[in-house]
Structure formats: structure tokens, C-alpha cells
Scaffold this motif. Structure first.
Motif, PDB file in Angstrom:
ATOM      1  N   ARG A 258       0.837  -1.203   0.000  1.00  0.00           N
ATOM      2  CA  ARG A 258       0.000   0.000   0.000  1.00  0.00           C
ATOM      3  C   ARG A 258       0.873   1.254   0.000  1.00  0.00           C
ATOM      4  NH1 ARG A 258      -1.042   1.712   5.638  1.00  0.00           N
ATOM      5  NH2 ARG A 258       0.361   0.509   6.971  1.00  0.00           N
ATOM      6  N   ALA A 259       0.362   2.291  -0.620  1.00  0.00           N
ATOM      7  CA  ALA A 259       1.070   3.565  -0.683  1.00  0.00           C
ATOM      8  C   ALA A 259       0.399   4.570   0.251  1.00  0.00           C
ATOM      9  CB  ALA A 259       1.056   4.103  -2.112  1.00  0.00           C
ATOM     10  N   ARG A 260       1.207   5.415   0.864  1.00  0.00           N
ATOM     11  CA  ARG A 260       0.676   6.448   1.751  1.00  0.00           C
ATOM     12  C   ARG A 260       1.693   7.578   1.894  1.00  0.00           C
ATOM     13  NH1 ARG A 260       0.709   4.548   7.996  1.00  0.00           N
ATOM     14  NH2 ARG A 260       0.667   6.813   8.258  1.00  0.00           N
ATOM     15  N   LEU A 261       1.246   8.684   2.446  1.00  0.00           N
ATOM     16  CA  LEU A 261       2.118   9.823   2.706  1.00  0.00           C
ATOM     17  C   LEU A 261       2.401   9.883   4.197  1.00  0.00           C
ATOM     18  CD1 LEU A 261       0.296  12.532   0.534  1.00  0.00           C
ATOM     19  CD2 LEU A 261       2.202  11.061  -0.134  1.00  0.00           C
ATOM     20  N   ASP A 262       3.632   9.615   4.576  1.00  0.00           N
ATOM     21  CA  ASP A 262       3.990   9.690   5.989  1.00  0.00           C
ATOM     22  C   ASP A 262       4.333  11.147   6.328  1.00  0.00           C
ATOM     23  OD1 ASP A 262       6.580   9.928   4.842  1.00  0.00           O
ATOM     24  OD2 ASP A 262       7.440   9.166   6.692  1.00  0.00           O
ATOM     25  N   PRO A 263       4.513  11.496   7.614  1.00  0.00           N
ATOM     26  CA  PRO A 263       4.764  12.899   7.983  1.00  0.00           C
ATOM     27  C   PRO A 263       5.966  13.526   7.297  1.00  0.00           C
ATOM     28  CG  PRO A 263       4.121  11.636   9.920  1.00  0.00           C
ATOM     29  CD  PRO A 263       4.289  10.646   8.807  1.00  0.00           C
ATOM     30  N   THR A 264       7.039  12.760   7.081  1.00  0.00           N
ATOM     31  CA  THR A 264       8.220  13.326   6.421  1.00  0.00           C
ATOM     32  C   THR A 264       7.924  13.659   4.964  1.00  0.00           C
ATOM     33  OG1 THR A 264       9.691  12.070   7.887  1.00  0.00           O
ATOM     34  CG2 THR A 264      10.639  12.925   5.849  1.00  0.00           C
ATOM     35  N   ILE A 265       7.232  12.768   4.277  1.00  0.00           N
ATOM     36  CA  ILE A 265       6.886  13.030   2.879  1.00  0.00           C
ATOM     37  C   ILE A 265       5.911  14.198   2.783  1.00  0.00           C
ATOM     38  CG2 ILE A 265       5.799  12.067   0.823  1.00  0.00           C
ATOM     39  CD1 ILE A 265       8.622  11.045   1.396  1.00  0.00           C
ATOM     40  N   ARG A 266       4.979  14.296   3.716  1.00  0.00           N
ATOM     41  CA  ARG A 266       4.049  15.436   3.702  1.00  0.00           C
ATOM     42  C   ARG A 266       4.810  16.752   3.879  1.00  0.00           C
ATOM     43  NH1 ARG A 266      -1.849  13.878   5.405  1.00  0.00           N
ATOM     44  NH2 ARG A 266      -1.814  11.642   4.962  1.00  0.00           N
ATOM     45  N   ARG A 267       5.806  16.734   4.757  1.00  0.00           N
ATOM     46  CA  ARG A 267       6.605  17.948   4.951  1.00  0.00           C
ATOM     47  C   ARG A 267       7.386  18.282   3.694  1.00  0.00           C
ATOM     48  NH1 ARG A 267       9.798  19.752  10.384  1.00  0.00           N
ATOM     49  NH2 ARG A 267      10.652  21.692   9.581  1.00  0.00           N
ATOM     50  N   MET A 268       7.916  17.265   3.022  1.00  0.00           N
ATOM     51  CA  MET A 268       8.630  17.483   1.771  1.00  0.00           C
ATOM     52  C   MET A 268       7.700  18.096   0.728  1.00  0.00           C
ATOM     53  SD  MET A 268      10.356  14.677  -0.802  1.00  0.00           S
ATOM     54  CE  MET A 268       8.780  14.323  -1.583  1.00  0.00           C
ATOM     55  N   ILE A 269       6.500  17.567   0.616  1.00  0.00           N
ATOM     56  CA  ILE A 269       5.552  18.077  -0.377  1.00  0.00           C
ATOM     57  C   ILE A 269       5.195  19.534  -0.084  1.00  0.00           C
ATOM     58  CG2 ILE A 269       3.174  17.840  -1.212  1.00  0.00           C
ATOM     59  CD1 ILE A 269       3.541  14.790  -0.882  1.00  0.00           C
ATOM     60  N   ARG A 270       4.981  19.856   1.191  1.00  0.00           N
ATOM     61  CA  ARG A 270       4.680  21.258   1.532  1.00  0.00           C
ATOM     62  C   ARG A 270       5.858  22.169   1.192  1.00  0.00           C
ATOM     63  NH1 ARG A 270       3.027  18.914   6.452  1.00  0.00           N
ATOM     64  NH2 ARG A 270       0.773  18.592   6.564  1.00  0.00           N
ATOM     65  N   THR A 271       7.068  21.734   1.554  1.00  0.00           N
ATOM     66  CA  THR A 271       8.257  22.568   1.342  1.00  0.00           C
ATOM     67  C   THR A 271       8.505  22.816  -0.136  1.00  0.00           C
ATOM     68  OG1 THR A 271       9.258  21.693   3.373  1.00  0.00           O
ATOM     69  CG2 THR A 271      10.728  22.741   1.786  1.00  0.00           C
ATOM     70  N   LEU A 272       8.537  21.746  -0.914  1.00  0.00           N
ATOM     71  CA  LEU A 272       8.797  21.892  -2.347  1.00  0.00           C
ATOM     72  C   LEU A 272       7.585  22.466  -3.068  1.00  0.00           C
ATOM     73  CD1 LEU A 272      10.669  18.529  -3.024  1.00  0.00           C
ATOM     74  CD2 LEU A 272      11.658  20.779  -2.595  1.00  0.00           C
ATOM     75  N   GLY A 273       6.393  22.076  -2.618  1.00  0.00           N
ATOM     76  CA  GLY A 273       5.180  22.538  -3.268  1.00  0.00           C
ATOM     77  C   GLY A 273       4.967  24.029  -3.171  1.00  0.00           C
ATOM     78  N   ALA A 274       5.534  24.643  -2.139  1.00  0.00           N
ATOM     79  CA  ALA A 274       5.406  26.096  -2.002  1.00  0.00           C
ATOM     80  C   ALA A 274       6.108  26.832  -3.136  1.00  0.00           C
ATOM     81  CB  ALA A 274       5.969  26.538  -0.650  1.00  0.00           C
ATOM     82  N   ARG A 275       7.009  26.142  -3.873  1.00  0.00           N
ATOM     83  CA  ARG A 275       7.724  26.762  -4.993  1.00  0.00           C
ATOM     84  C   ARG A 275       7.250  26.190  -6.337  1.00  0.00           C
ATOM     85  NH1 ARG A 275      12.161  28.721  -1.674  1.00  0.00           N
ATOM     86  NH2 ARG A 275      13.482  29.333  -3.430  1.00  0.00           N
ATOM     87  N   ALA A 276       6.175  25.409  -6.310  1.00  0.00           N
ATOM     88  CA  ALA A 276       5.659  24.825  -7.546  1.00  0.00           C
ATOM     89  C   ALA A 276       4.787  25.830  -8.290  1.00  0.00           C
ATOM     90  CB  ALA A 276       4.855  23.560  -7.243  1.00  0.00           C
ATOM     91  N   ARG A 277       4.613  25.590  -9.561  1.00  0.00           N
ATOM     92  CA  ARG A 277       3.699  26.427 -10.351  1.00  0.00           C
ATOM     93  C   ARG A 277       2.251  26.095  -9.976  1.00  0.00           C
ATOM     94  NH1 ARG A 277       5.376  22.404 -14.046  1.00  0.00           N
ATOM     95  NH2 ARG A 277       3.625  21.139 -14.801  1.00  0.00           N
ATOM     96  N   GLN A 278       1.385  27.050 -10.187  1.00  0.00           N
ATOM     97  CA  GLN A 278      -0.047  26.834  -9.978  1.00  0.00           C
ATOM     98  C   GLN A 278      -0.609  25.995 -11.136  1.00  0.00           C
ATOM     99  OE1 GLN A 278      -1.413  27.326  -7.303  1.00  0.00           O
ATOM    100  NE2 GLN A 278      -0.879  29.306  -6.363  1.00  0.00           N
ATOM    101  N   PRO A 279      -1.644  25.163 -10.911  1.00  0.00           N
ATOM    102  CA  PRO A 279      -2.393  24.986  -9.661  1.00  0.00           C
ATOM    103  C   PRO A 279      -1.779  23.964  -8.706  1.00  0.00           C
ATOM    104  CG  PRO A 279      -3.395  23.690 -11.385  1.00  0.00           C
ATOM    105  CD  PRO A 279      -2.245  24.401 -12.035  1.00  0.00           C
ATOM    106  N   LEU A 280      -0.607  23.416  -9.090  1.00  0.00           N
ATOM    107  CA  LEU A 280       0.005  22.404  -8.235  1.00  0.00           C
ATOM    108  C   LEU A 280       0.341  22.982  -6.861  1.00  0.00           C
ATOM    109  CD1 LEU A 280       2.377  20.628 -10.788  1.00  0.00           C
ATOM    110  CD2 LEU A 280       0.228  19.756  -9.854  1.00  0.00           C
TER     111      LEU A 280
END
Length: 461
Positions: A258-280
Motif C-alpha cells: 500500500r502507498a501512503r504519505l507519511d509525515p516526512t513526505i508530507r513535509r517534503m511536499i509542503r516545502t517543495l510545493g510552495a515553490r511549484a507552479r499553480q495549480p500544483l
């Protein structure tokens, strides 16, 4: 003539000297091989030659640091700090000298020739170990050597732990961690191989970024074995050992963990996602709300991203038969399992058993290692590492992540709460794909930036 000058290269430029030292060490085929199973064993001679070459190439380091042999091929150096209680909370920089096997076949440049090609940003050193992991080992020694030459002494002790069997077992690192535990040492910071400076590795983010592993997956090897009556190949049974083993492998492949987002991956997504293009950016910065959608999105990004989200299994070896015209009496497969941080060895093995669903396929668990604890992405140790990276790469985006491979640093999590996996090199997707594969190489400029980053980190310790 002093010992330092006797062992130094005649090359005056320190960067040029560093590159030539790396090439000299890559030329030594310190290949690790398993201690059991078919095939040759590890040859100790190249490892003895490697240790001797370190002493020749880095006389100042060996004059001023204490060195002891640990385990079979491991080396542990101590650079004494100047502060009171300097020995109790040291910084540990780790690397390993051993490499996986390589032949000349398919390589653009022979794997142990350490050839140097190109110019400018394309100037490259080719060879097994340039990235994994002699590049980091040499970068650490270069940083220490340059600081020693400048008269610098760290506030706290600095330990250099160089293993010689990371690719097969990590027993040297295990022994080093046990030795430090016996001495009551609790490192304030441990840095080993792992993440790097990458780009085009996260959807919607065009700029480069550094990934620092806060944890790493667990690892275990499973042996699947089927034993059945042999016989002449002219009268095969309807379901021989090889067919049963093949069915087990296909069943395993059809039932991914099964696949899931653990707390470290969620933090990574927030950190990198803040510099992503919209709507991502809108989705990534609201990862908790969009988690199911993000799992589906990331699973389509390819093997490297998929591996962040789940326990993975890879069939790496197959063995059966002894003659072209004889039915094999046994068939075996080796399965390499990398266990997600939220799982365990027991859960991963149970998932395999249920997927195969065949009592005639015997399953043996070899060298189980649980996922590592998660180190914090804040505090003095983390801040020093991030500041050192940004001193070399101003303004660089830095994010935590889950390291998918296994490193020697997993053995140090029992004596330190601040274990980070990061090699300070800029690596392209093609360069990352060459780890444990043909045409491993490192760009000269990226290697020298790594030296600078280790220098910057040590000045803070």
C-alpha cells in the motif's frame, strides 16, 4: 623534508590536487562481495592498499588526527576539538570505501580507470565509486585537510567514520557505532550519504533543491525456494519448481504494498510545493486535504517517486537447474525489500506471504533491518547543515525526505538523535541513474562544491 610535504602531490592548485586524489582512490577496486552464496568473496588486498593510499595522499590528516581500524576494513578518525567537553558531543561525517562490482562491458570509460573528460561544467571524472561513495569520502578528507592547513580547530570533536562493507552488510559501521556507544559518545550530528542537490525531480518545481534524508527505509532480503522432484526434461510435470517460483514472483508483482504519505513526505511536499507552479502549488501546500489525490498523482511519476510512498520489492537473483536437459530439483529467487518508515520487517514479510499464497514456496528472511527513527528538521544540527549548504549554494531550497536506500548511518541512530543523509553534490537524473549501474561519474565542479560544503559545515562545529 617534512612528512606532509613528502606525501603531498607536487600539484599546487588545491582543487586540482583534490581531483587527482579522487582519481587515485577510484582506481583502487575496493569491491565488496557477499560473504555467503555463489561467486567470489571480497578481496582484502585492495582495501589494505586503499588505507595505505589515504595515508600517502593525506599526510597532514594522518599526522594530526587519531586513526584506528574498526571492524574488517573500517577506519575511524578523531579530530580533537578545543572546547571543554569537546569529546562528548562530536560531529560524525561518514562515507564508505567499498563499491559494487563492475566490468568494462558497456562503460564509456573503464570503471576503475578514473578517466577525466570534458571542460567547464561538463568536466567529469568517470568510475565506480565516484558518487557511491568515494566522492563523499574524498570531499570530507579534502575539507579536513584544508582546514588543518589553515590552522582551524573545531569547537567539538569531529569523527570520520569510513566503512568498508556498506554495500553488503555494514558491519564496519555497526562496529564503529558500538565502539562509540561503549565509550559513552553521543554525537550531536551525523551526516552520511543519501540525498543530493537535484532538479526536475518534483512535479511543478523547476529550480534545483537539496534533499536531506531524515530517515531511511528498512531493508531485508527474502529467499524464495521451491523444492520438487527432478527428472529428465523430456517428460516435464505440469507444474515444475521453476513454474511454481515464477507464479510466486508474478503474484508478488501483482500485489504491491500500500502507498501512503507519511509525515516526512508530507513535509517534503509542503516545502517543495510552495515553490511549484499553480495549480500544483495550491494542492501541494494543502497536502493533508488532498492526500488521496496526491498519492495517485505521485504513483504515476515513475519508480523513483513511487518508492517514496511504499515498501518496495525487487527480485534481484534467480537460480535453478544444473543442466539443459534436466528438471531442476530446486528453484530460488532473491527478493530485496525496502521497508517504508511506517511499516516493519514483520509486516513486510507478512505481505509477501499473503501475496504468494503458496505453502510450497518456502520463505527465508535474511539480514532484517527495521526502518530508522526520524531525525528532526529543526534545531542546531539541522540548521548548521542547511546553513553550510546555502553558503555554497546561496538561496537554495532545502527539503527533508525519506531515503529509499540503506546507509551505514542506520547503525548510528542508536547513539544520536540527529542523523542526516545528504551528499553535497549536484546530480542530474542521468547521474543518479548510474548508481550501481554502468557509467557512474561525477562532475568536477559538483565534487568541488561538495568539498566547500563540508568545509562550511565543519567551521560551524
Amino acid at each position: 623534508m617534512s612528512a606532509a610535504s613528502a606525501g603531498e602531490s607536487s600539484i599546487e592548485n588545491p582543487d586540482e590536487r583534490a581531483i587527482e586524489r579522487l582519481r587515485a582512490l577510484v582506481r583502487i577496486p575496493t569491491v565488496s562481495r557477499p560473504t555467503s552464496g555463489p561467486g567470489p568473496r571480497t578481496d582484502p588486498e585492495p582495501f589494505a592498499r586503499f588505507a595505505a593510499e589515504l595515508e600517502r595522499l593525506y599526510p597532514r590528516v594522518h599526522d594530526q588526527l587519531e586513526r584506528e581500524h574498526v571492524g574488517t576494513h573500517g577506519l575511524l578518525y578523531r579530530w580533537a576539538g578545543r572546547g571543554s567537553g569537546a569529546a562528548s558531543r562530536p560531529t560524525v561525517l561518514m562515507a564508505h570505501a567499498d563499491v559494487v562490482p563492475a566490468t568494462d562491458e558497456g562503460w564509456r570509460h573503464p570503471p576503475f580507470a578514473a578517466e577525466r573528460t570534458g571542460s567547464g561544467d561538463d568536466e567529469t571524472v568517470w568510475g565506480r565509486g565516484t558518487i557511491d561513495d568515494k566522492g563523499a569520502l574524498v570531499a570530507v578528507l579534502e575539507a579536513v585537510d584544508r582546514l588543518l592547513a589553515a590552522g582551524f580547530t573545531p569547537e567539538h570533536d569531529v569523527l570520520l567514520s569510513f566503512g568498508g562493507d556498506e554495500e553488503v552488510a555494514g558491519d564496519d559501521a555497526r562496529a564503529a557505532a558500538a565502539l562509540l556507544a561503549e565509550r559513552g559518545v553521543r554525537p550531536a550530528l551525523v551526516v552520511d550519504e543519501g540525498g543530493a542537490i537535484v532538479r526536475d525531480a518534483f512535479p511543478g518545481v523547476a529550480e534545483p533543491f537539496a534533499l536531506i534524508g531524515l530517515t531511511e527505509k528498512g531493508i531485508t532480503t527474502l529467499r524464495l525456494r521451491v523444492e520438487q522432484q527432478g527428472g529428465h526434461a523430456s517428460s516435464p510435470p505440469p507444474f515444475a519448481a521453476t513454474e511454481r517460483l515464477a507464479r510466486a514472483i508474478l503474484r508478488l508483482n501483482a500485489a504491491p504494498s500500500r502507498a501512503r504519505l507519511d509525515p516526512t513526505i508530507r513535509r517534503m511536499i509542503r516545502t517543495l510545493g510552495a515553490r511549484a507552479r499553480q495549480p500544483l502549488r495550491f494542492v501541494f501546500t494543502r497536502v493533508d486535504a488532498f492526500a488521496p489525490l496526491l498519492v495517485r498523482l505521485l504513483l504515476r511519476r515513475g519508480a523513483e517517486t513511487t518508492a517514496l510512498l511504499r515498501t518496495t520489492r525487487a527480485v534481484t537473483e534467480l537460480r535453478a537447474g544444473h543442466a539443459a536437459n534436466a528438471l531442476p530439483e530446486s528453484a530460488e529467487a532473491t527478493v530485496n525489500v525496502r521497508i517504508a518508515p511506517w511499516s516493519s520487517v514483520a509486516e513486510a514479510v507478512d505481505e509477501v506471504r499473503r501475496a504468494i499464497d503458496d505453502d510450497l514456496v518456502h520463505l527465508e528472511v535474511l539480514q532484517p533491518s527495521e526502518p530508522s527513527p526520524v531525525s528532526p528538521a529543526e534545531g542546531e544540527a539541522w540548521d548548521d547543515l542547511v546553513a553550510a549548504i546555502r553558503e555554497t549554494h546561496p538561496g537554495l531550497l532545502v527539503s527533508p525526505y525519506v531515503m529509499m536506500q540503506a546507509s551505514d548511518s542506520r547503525f548510528f541512530t542508536g547513539i544520536s538523535d540527529h542523523v542526516y543523509r545528504f551528499a553535497p553534490f549536484r546530480l542530474s537524473a542521468d547521474e543518479r541513474a548510474c548508481l550501481h549501474a554502468k557509467n557512474e561519474r561525477i562532475r568536477v565542479r559538483a565534487f568541488l562544491e561538495g568539498v566547500q560544503t563540508f568545509e562550511a559545515l565543519l567551521r560551524r562545529r
